[in-house]
Design a protein around this motif. Sequence first.
Motif, short mmCIF file in Angstrom:
data_model
loop_
_atom_site.label_atom_id
_atom_site.label_comp_id
_atom_site.label_asym_id
_atom_site.label_seq_id
_atom_site.Cartn_x
_atom_site.Cartn_y
_atom_site.Cartn_z
N ARG A 54 0.90 -1.24 -0.13
CA ARG A 54 0.02 0.02 0.04
C ARG A 54 1.08 1.05 0.08
N VAL A 55 0.84 1.99 -0.97
CA VAL A 55 1.99 3.13 -1.06
C VAL A 55 1.04 4.30 -1.65
N THR A 56 1.79 5.56 -0.96
CA THR A 56 1.49 6.70 -1.27
C THR A 56 2.47 7.57 -1.64
N VAL A 57 2.34 8.45 -2.66
CA VAL A 57 3.50 9.58 -3.15
C VAL A 57 3.14 10.87 -2.25
N SER A 58 4.14 11.28 -1.68
CA SER A 58 3.84 12.40 -0.87
C SER A 58 4.82 13.34 -1.48
N ALA A 59 4.26 14.68 -1.58
CA ALA A 59 4.98 15.62 -2.43
C ALA A 59 4.43 17.12 -2.15
N ARG A 60 5.35 18.07 -2.20
CA ARG A 60 4.78 19.37 -1.86
C ARG A 60 3.90 19.92 -2.96
N ARG A 61 4.39 19.43 -4.29
CA ARG A 61 3.49 20.18 -5.29
C ARG A 61 2.84 18.81 -6.00
N ALA B 296 -2.05 4.71 -13.25
CA ALA B 296 -1.91 4.14 -11.73
C ALA B 296 -2.33 5.09 -10.79
N VAL B 297 -1.65 6.13 -10.75
CA VAL B 297 -2.00 7.35 -9.66
C VAL B 297 -3.31 7.56 -9.56
N ARG B 298 -4.06 7.91 -10.95
CA ARG B 298 -5.38 8.06 -10.86
C ARG B 298 -6.13 6.87 -10.04
N ALA B 299 -5.83 5.73 -10.32
CA ALA B 299 -6.60 4.41 -9.64
C ALA B 299 -6.41 4.47 -8.29
N PRO C 25 -0.11 3.87 -6.89
CA PRO C 25 -0.42 4.33 -5.70
C PRO C 25 -0.95 5.82 -5.59
N ASP C 26 -1.60 6.23 -4.42
CA ASP C 26 -2.26 7.43 -4.33
C ASP C 26 -1.43 8.57 -4.07
N ARG C 27 -1.93 9.70 -4.41
CA ARG C 27 -1.01 10.87 -4.30
C ARG C 27 -1.68 11.79 -3.20
#
Length: 355
Positions: A187-194, A242-245, A248-250
């Motif tokens: 289970r993965v999240t991409v975490s970024a400022r922008r 993949a990110v839209r699905a 991972p989530d963002r």
Amino acid sequence: MSIADVAVIGGGQAGLATAHVARSRGLVPVVLDASAGPGGSWPHYYDSLTLFSPARFSSLPGLPFPVAPDRYPLRDEVVDYLTAYTARLDAEVRFGQRVARVTRSTGGFTVSTTLGTVVEARVVVAASGGFGAPYRPPLPGLDGFTGTVLHAADYREPMGFAGARVVVVGGGNSAVQIAVELAEVARVTVSARRPVRWQPQRYLGRDFHWWLARAGVDTAWWGPRLAGGTVPVIDDGRYRAAVRAGRPDRRPSFARLDGEVVVWADGTRERVDVLLLATGYRPDVGYLAGAGGLDATGAPLHRAGVSATVPGLGYVGLERQRSFASATLRGVGRDAAHVLSVLARDRAAHAAAAR
């Protein structure tokens, strides 16, 4: 002790391109590399890494990439290419020679390695890249995080992460590529400022890099400014889907870390097993600390790859040092040619003034 016209520090793509350009101009280079063998940093990147530029835009000077021009080479193909390039290079390349320090001398520079090797050279080109200096940003609570903290430099393949809760910090190409791969097993999240900035890999049947070259953006000094300080994620459609699905989530950057918990910006708390930092690198040039070429943070003081403070010192392989393509396979040859030309001109002018 050895004597050379140019001491090149680093035997990866930037160092090899520099040595090739030096030999083409009748100079004698010596390349010193800390690795046990050829390939630079490429053997240490994650297993599935694929170039975002096709082979026709991924060659060093003097040797085309030996696969179909429109194919996107794999990591191991890049390693094989750099190994072949090293074997064909008419220059001395010494592996297992980690440079400890560079000092100025009467004739130019003295370069010393941790094994006691000493090279005297008129010119030094630092081409050691940044893989040896992964950047760990000062995230709130990072020092007290009790889960596993990895940098992208430590990541190889996803199977060891099966079932884990992973947060990937960063929004660039490596962050997204690794996160999508990990999301197959974790289970993965991409975490970024922008928000992630997407760039289609192909447009009207042509690769993105073809358009950059056609428009002159790839080599223009103003090219990096178009990115606005961010690097787009080059995508053939798979990563964005993949990110839209949600795999991972963002999410925006978290507020802080608290033990094994990530506290998100909305106050939600969540236990996390792995924090993977895809936060880039900094120039690996600590050996220049005593030569006067670095600022207070350890970053090179340079103009387009030529030292602003130390005559005879140059850099090749710094990100965006002259253009959008700097630090890439397709860009290091042009930067090496520029840097060696300026250093030769400056040296000639200094000699003339001394007469």
